[in-house]
Design a protein around this motif. Structure first.
Motif, PDB file in Angstrom:
ATOM      1  N   TYR A   1      63.559  12.588  46.703  1.00  0.00           N
ATOM      2  CA  TYR A   1      64.340  11.802  47.009  1.00  0.00           C
ATOM      3  C   TYR A   1      64.315  10.918  46.343  1.00  0.00           C
ATOM      4  CZ  TYR A   1      65.381  16.580  49.152  1.00  0.00           C
ATOM      5  OH  TYR A   1      65.852  17.919  49.228  1.00  0.00           O
TER       6      TYR A   1
ATOM      7  N   ARG B   1      61.507  21.279  41.257  1.00  0.00           N
ATOM      8  CA  ARG B   1      63.052  20.360  41.563  1.00  0.00           C
ATOM      9  C   ARG B   1      62.575  19.090  41.641  1.00  0.00           C
ATOM     10  NH1 ARG B   1      64.122  21.238  47.987  1.00  0.00           N
ATOM     11  NH2 ARG B   1      64.189  23.746  47.071  1.00  0.00           N
TER      12      ARG B   1
ATOM     13  N   VAL C   1      64.836  16.540  39.053  1.00  0.00           N
ATOM     14  CA  VAL C   1      65.581  15.229  39.312  1.00  0.00           C
ATOM     15  C   VAL C   1      65.163  13.741  38.843  1.00  0.00           C
ATOM     16  CG1 VAL C   1      66.276  13.576  41.438  1.00  0.00           C
ATOM     17  CG2 VAL C   1      65.887  16.128  42.133  1.00  0.00           C
TER      18      VAL C   1
ATOM     19  N   MET D   1      67.368  14.144  35.899  1.00  0.00           N
ATOM     20  CA  MET D   1      68.705  13.398  35.893  1.00  0.00           C
ATOM     21  C   MET D   1      68.875  11.767  36.416  1.00  0.00           C
ATOM     22  SD  MET D   1      69.843  16.014  38.902  1.00  0.00           S
ATOM     23  CE  MET D   1      71.042  14.872  40.198  1.00  0.00           C
ATOM     24  N   HIS D   2      67.252  11.492  36.257  1.00  0.00           N
ATOM     25  CA  HIS D   2      67.110   9.996  36.521  1.00  0.00           C
ATOM     26  C   HIS D   2      66.981   9.605  35.201  1.00  0.00           C
ATOM     27  CE1 HIS D   2      68.464   9.362  40.392  1.00  0.00           C
ATOM     28  NE2 HIS D   2      68.151  10.288  40.671  1.00  0.00           N
TER      29      HIS D   2
ATOM     30  N   ASP E   1      68.181  21.187  52.007  1.00  0.00           N
ATOM     31  CA  ASP E   1      69.821  20.369  51.439  1.00  0.00           C
ATOM     32  C   ASP E   1      69.834  20.418  49.612  1.00  0.00           C
ATOM     33  OD1 ASP E   1      70.613  20.205  53.968  1.00  0.00           O
ATOM     34  OD2 ASP E   1      70.119  18.246  54.450  1.00  0.00           O
ATOM     35  N   TYR E   2      68.704  20.513  49.178  1.00  0.00           N
ATOM     36  CA  TYR E   2      68.425  20.628  47.511  1.00  0.00           C
ATOM     37  C   TYR E   2      69.453  20.692  47.042  1.00  0.00           C
ATOM     38  CZ  TYR E   2      67.448  19.677  43.520  1.00  0.00           C
ATOM     39  OH  TYR E   2      66.439  19.542  41.828  1.00  0.00           O
TER      40      TYR E   2
ATOM     41  N   LEU F   1      73.187  18.201  48.076  1.00  0.00           N
ATOM     42  CA  LEU F   1      72.640  17.440  47.495  1.00  0.00           C
ATOM     43  C   LEU F   1      73.220  17.288  45.954  1.00  0.00           C
ATOM     44  CD1 LEU F   1      69.471  15.648  49.596  1.00  0.00           C
ATOM     45  CD2 LEU F   1      71.966  15.487  49.896  1.00  0.00           C
ATOM     46  N   TRP F   2      72.519  17.604  45.183  1.00  0.00           N
ATOM     47  CA  TRP F   2      72.802  18.248  44.036  1.00  0.00           C
ATOM     48  C   TRP F   2      74.849  18.308  43.369  1.00  0.00           C
ATOM     49  CZ3 TRP F   2      75.445  22.202  40.790  1.00  0.00           C
ATOM     50  CH2 TRP F   2      75.146  21.431  38.967  1.00  0.00           C
TER      51      TRP F   2
ATOM     52  N   LEU G   1      71.506  13.048  44.366  1.00  0.00           N
ATOM     53  CA  LEU G   1      70.381  12.796  45.009  1.00  0.00           C
ATOM     54  C   LEU G   1      69.336  12.032  43.861  1.00  0.00           C
ATOM     55  CD1 LEU G   1      69.548  17.048  43.763  1.00  0.00           C
ATOM     56  CD2 LEU G   1      67.853  16.113  45.136  1.00  0.00           C
TER      57      LEU G   1
END
Lengths: 940, 177
Positions: A545, A572, A576, A579-580, B167-168, B171-172, B177
């Motif tokens: 996160y 995961r 992420v 994604m960034h 919550d992953y 949140l996606w 995220l």
């Protein structure tokens, strides 16, 4: 007067030690020697010596200075245990596929050993000495019933039923009993739910007497380690103290009855009891095992030997029954360990051997203790390992796993020595939460993840930076160390230039929902013991996160079968980071758990990490000082390429990187690298198939003398693959091969060549002689080649006749001509059907219900009808498949079916998955090479 | 006759309906009280069936349960479901103990990922031994949907519906995220 004899090589070694590049194959590998044990009379030492595929159990007679092999064992059968029963009898236990196997080996008059395998239901009870003529066993009878008996050793070698005296029946199971000779008691322990109960009994006694109970859930440490007398045990515990200390435990009162030894700074890890006294205690002092002697004689003894082995930690592994001979082990951060034999009667100190003899000629990187104090006054220890060579001016900060109850130490570590040898400085820190410094220190770490723990690490980094400066700093760690490394880089992005995070945790709340069983109370409490309460989990920093805040390149390493830090953490986090648009590279292993279990793969992983550091930090490549060093670096490139190329190592092979490393190796003049590039181009792995390029690489590799490349090139010319068929060239290439060891591909190519395009009478003779020899060594390949020769129009008829005769005689073929009575023919697929277990059967594509994979099969099922009455006759059929693309032959294969004709013959060819442009053709020939039938299958 | 009808009704009510996983990437949720269930199966042997009990009793058949790693997408009535039985073949089956650890919920109108059933089997002297665990591989499930059901994924939010809280995926869906 100094009477010790110290092997001269120690001195010689220290004066001629090399400081250059160390071969990673020597550094990251299993020790060559291990598992030493001293015989009761102190004259013999057994150990194991490892080879590539096996290991030897060896006995070394110290007096006669002679070694004999006790047994040669395949490396898959791990040695589980090994100890002396008496002066002439050795016990050892090997791991088997279904059962473990126990052996008794007896020394014969010739000095060799004769062994006998024990009944698979027997377990030899460790520690029983008795009269030296018997072993004490427990034998599984039924359910949880075990019979304890004495077995006469001599009778085991008599080829008759062993002489066994049954003592009693017990429900203490396999391996849950041992004999404590200091109090002549059999000790049994049993695990029930949350408790372990320890009981004892004498062999003559009638019942077990409970000694003590240990509770798993107890946070305090409590471990019994031996007896002072019948009623008093020695335990290590921190129930009554912050540090784990050595206590007396009264079996009558069932409680701790007195302190024997406690240290103000460190937890005690072990204590040695001799003749009813604790003679020494061990704790990790400044990261090294430290033996503190409580008896004056032992202190003096240690003092004498320590002068000979300055800087090394000397540990007593075993003492003979007369207390004259000692088996000792010396190790240090730069030395994995050497075994010594010491005879106190004649003061003879003999160096036996080192765990890694091949490393003895190298000078490894030394480690310096770094002490620091955190802002809140916590005293911290860290270790800085600095390179002796190739200094890259780069600091690797390496937090350990855990974070609670785990500690780093200043002992020999393969991976750190390899990093140091490649020029990296490595810093490790025992931050709050680490074990070894007492309960309070450990408790401070609970829930301190991503905050105080990382703050401790930064405190030690600051201390290091007061003395040294580095151009680059990266964080690298595994498990919790992976998390910590990421958090360091997120929190202190200006101080870190990259991250290597392996097998890590990156989503703290997810720890509580990784699996349904993580919802169970015992799991939750275990997780909370490390990261703090579940309720606060979402408030703890999680890299998943916080991914947007990571601004340095990261290398994520994970195992798909990791059930400690589930693979989901890494996947995961990668999702992420993508994604960034962060700079992330991965090494996701298909079959690996929480870290590598094979040295070879560990080496590949570490080499990939070094490559990542070099690329991301723009470090200049190491320049080899010699041909040997060049060879080391080149071989490492090839090894790394193999990891990326192999189909079953990573979740997705990375052919681009495989090509990259092979190209680098090729630039260093590696013939193997060139050959691998040839294969990549020939089979189109990650690139378009380019036969001309493949031929060029094979050619270059051949010119460097690489045999596999010569064979590959010769095959191209022989079969006309991407080039015109030129048999003269094939002769030239094969003539240039000087190696004489067996090479199947080369042998079969020579057979083809000498049968179809011989250049001399010698070649013609070989065409007929080779099959006789080859069929014994590699039958399938040879018969396939003979089938090809029989069908081929290039083979002279006279040669064909001879080969047909050879095959007919070999397989007792009575009849050659046949017709096919076809039952099934065409494109099929394997479909799975439930039954007793599960059955797979081939069905037409349109009839498939459950397919295991989508690979289509070009399938033929037919009865072979011979002319006339064919009962009992044997025949043979040559089966060929060919794959065509745009009408051009891409690939083919030949095989020979033979046997009786009472059942239908089945032939299935797996068609290349996804290659819808390939047309497959199956042809059936009789043994004369005459076509009987053929059909085509579509692969779309 | 009325007893026969009653008997049939009782038997029918205990029966699980055979279902097959959704193959086409088309949103098939029509009823307001239904949602999607995404279940992963990673098994070392092919299975004959698994039974889920809840607002609907369903049986996932061998067609979706081949050896290896698979994902199964189903449209079901919303509510809490439990894994109750696994049939390994015609001759071996097991009822699931500790059902509270094999419970997952379906929220209406959402894609609910329940977890991956990891089943490790071993034959030992003609008996079948096995271990199974429900592992939360949300990100792998998300990759599966992105590749195979992009339309459904783009039209519905996704959440974790298995044991525990995570919550992953939520949140996606919220792009936070």
């Amino acid at each position: 007067m100094k009477q010790f004899f110290v092997a001269c090589c120690i001195f010689i070694y220290s004066s001629i030690a090399q400081a250059g590049l160390i071969d990673s194959q020597k550094l990251l590998t299993a020790p060559e020697y291990a598992q030493f044990a001293l015989s009761p009379d102190g004259d013999n030492v057994t150990y194991i010596q490892r080879a590539a595929k096996s290991y030897l159990i060896v006995n070394y007679n110290v007096k006669e200075e002679a070694a004999v092999a006790v047994k040669n064992v395949h490396h898959s059968n791990m040695l589980l245990d090994k100890y002396w029963i008496n002066n002439d009898v050795l016990f050892f236990e090997l791991e088997g596929k279904r059962f473990d196997h126990s052996f008794i080996a007896k020394k014969t008059q010739s000095g060799k050993f004769k062994e006998v395998r024990l009944d698979k239901y027997w377990t030899v009870i460790r520690g029983y000495k008795g009269d030296g003529k018997h072993i004490l066993i427990s034998e599984w009878k039924r359910n949880t019933q075990y019979q304890v008996s004495l077995v006469q050793i001599e009778s085991l070698f008599s080829h008759q039923r062993p002489k066994k005296k049954v003592l009693f029946t017990s429900n203490y199971g396999d391996g849950y009993m041992f004999y404590e000779s200091s109090v002549d008691q059999l000790i049994g322990y049993k695990s029930e739910e949350k408790e372990v109960t320890v009981s004892s009994r004498s062999l003559e006694g009638s019942k077990w007497v409970p000694l003590l109970t240990m509770n798993f859930e107890e946070r305090d440490f409590f471990a019994p380690i031996g007896f002072l007398d019948n009623r008093t045990m020695v335990v290590l515990s921190n129930r009554d103290s912050d540090k784990i200390s050595v206590y007396k435990y009264s079996l009558d009162d069932k409680k701790i009855s007195g302190l024997i030894y406690g240290n103000n700074t460190y937890d005690v890890t072990d204590a040695r009891i001799e003749e009813g006294r604790v003679v020494s205690v061990t704790y990790m002092k400044h990261g090294k095992p430290h033996h503190e002697y409580l008896s004056k004689e032992r202190e003096a003894f240690k003092g004498r030997l320590s002068k000979e082995l300055e800087g090394q930690v000397l540990t007593t592994l075993d003492i003979d029954q007369d207390r004259n001979s000692y088996l000792l082990h010396a190790s240090s951060p730069t030395h994995a360990g050497t075994w010594y034999h010491f005879n106190s009667v004649d003061n003879k100190f003999t160096r036996l051997i080192s765990a890694y003899e091949e490393l003895e000629s190298y000078k490894l990187a030394s480690t310096q203790l770094i002490k620091a104090t955190s802002k809140d006054g916590i005293k911290l220890e860290g270790w800085l390992t600095q390179p002796r060579v190739n200094n890259r001016n780069t600091l690797i900060v390496m937090p350990h796993g855990g974070p609670i109850g785990v500690q780093d130490s200043n002992e020999f570590r393969h991976e750190i020595q390899l990093l140091a040898n490649r020029g990296f400085t490595v810093l490790r820190v025992n931050f709050r939460g680490s074990s070894g410094y007492g309960k309070e220190f450990q408790k401070l770490g609970v829930g301190a993840l991503g905050g105080e723990i990382e703050s401790d690490i930064l405190t030690v980094i600051d201390k290091v930076n007061e003395q040294y400066s580095f151009k680059h700093t990266c964080a690298m760690g595994a498990s919790y160390g992976g998390y910590s490394s990421v958090m360091l880089a997120i929190n202190e992005s200006q101080r870190f230039d990259c991250v290597v995070a392996a097998y890590g945790i990156y989503d703290i709340p997810y720890l509580f929902s990784s699996s349904n069983f993580h919802g169970k109370e015992e799991f939750q409490s275990k997780i909370e013991g490390a990261v703090g309460s579940k309720e606060e989990a979402s408030s703890k920093p999680s890299p998943v996160y916080l991914a947007s805040k990571l601004n340095v390149p990261i290398f994520l390493i994970a195992g798909r079968r990791d059930y400690v830090a589930h693979f989901e953490h890494s996947n995961r986090f990668k999702q992420v980071l993508d994604m960034h648009n962060k700079d992330v590279e991965t090494l996701f292993f298909k079959k690996v758990g929480h870290g590598q279990s094979q040295w070879y793969r560990q080496r590949q992983e570490t080499l990939a990490v070094i490559d990542f550091l070099e690329r991301k930090l723009n470090l200049p490549k190491l320049v080899p000082d010699s041909d040997d060093e060049k060879e080391i670096l080149t071989r490492e490139l090839i090894e790394t390429a193999e990891m990326y190329y192999a189909e079953d190592v990573l979740l997705e092979p990375n052919y681009k990187l495989a090509m990259h490393f092979n190209k680098q190796a090729a630039e260093q003049g590696s013939a193997e690298g060139l050959y691998n590039l040839g294969l990549i181009n020939q089979y189109g792995k990650g690139v378009e198939t380019d036969l001309e390029q493949a031929r060029e690489y094979f050619q270059q590799s051949s010119e460097l003398g690489y045999r596999d490349a010569k064979v590959a090139l010769a095959k191209m010319y022989f079969h006309g693959i991407g080039v015109e068929r030129e048999t003269d060239k094939v002769h030239d290439i094969l003539d240039s091969i000087t190696e004489i060891t067996e090479h199947q591909q080369e042998s079969l190519l020579r057979l083809m060549l000498y049968c179809q395009a011989p250049k001399s009478d010698k070649h013609q003779a070989r065409c007929l002689d080779y099959p006789k020899d080859f069929v014994k060594k590699f039958e399938q390949g040879t018969i396939g080649t003979l089938a090809r020769l029989i069908v081929s129009a290039e083979t002279p008829q006279g040669v064909k006749d001879n080969l047909i005769k050879f095959v007919s005689e070999l397989y007792e073929i009575n009849d050659v001509k046949f017709k096919l009575n076809t039952r099934k023919m065409g494109t099929y697929v394997w479909s799975r059907h439930p039954g007793y277990g599960w059955r797979d059967k081939l069905v037409p594509v349109e009839d498939a219900e459950v397919t295991m994979d989508n690979t289509k099969q070009c399938y033929l099922e037919a009865f072979v009808d011979l002319e006339g009455f064919d009962g009992g006759k044997r025949t043979a059929a040559i089966m060929r498949w060919e794959a065509f693309k745009d009408g051009k032959l891409e690939d083919d294969s030949y095989t020979l079916y033979r046997g009786k004709t009472s059942k239908a013959w089945q032939y299935a060819v797996s068609m290349k998955e996804g290659a819808t442009d390939l047309l497959y053709k199956v042809s059936v020939f009789n043994l004369h090479g005459e076509l009987v039938d053929s059909f085509e299958c579509n692969n779309n | 006759m009325k007893y026969l009808i009653l008997l049939i009704a009782i038997l029918m009510s205990g029966c699980a309906t055979n279902v097959e996983s959704i193959k086409d990437d088309k949103d098939v949720l029509v009823q307001e009280d239904s949602g999607y269930l995404l279940l992963g199966i990673d098994s070392t042997m092919s299975l004959k069936s698994i039974v889920l009990e809840g607002p609907q009793n369903i049986r996932i058949t061998h067609k979706d349960l081949t050896e290896g790693s698979n994902h199964i997408l189903l449209a079901l009535k919303a509510g809490d479901y439990q894994l109750t039985q696994i049939e390994f073949s015609n001759y071996y089956k097991t009822d699931v103990d500790d059902r509270e650890y094999w419970t997952f919920s379906i929220t209406p109108g959402e894609i609910n990922y329940a977890g991956d059933i990891e089943l490790r089997t071993k034959w030992f002297v003609r008996s079948l031994r096995f271990n199974m665990e429900l592992i939360n591989n949300s990100s792998i499930a998300l990759d599966f949907l992105k590749t195979n059901f992009p339309t459904i994924l783009s039209s519905k939010s996704i959440a974790y519906g298995g044991p525990g809280e995570d919550d992953y995926l939520h949140l996606w869906s919220e792009k936070s995220l």
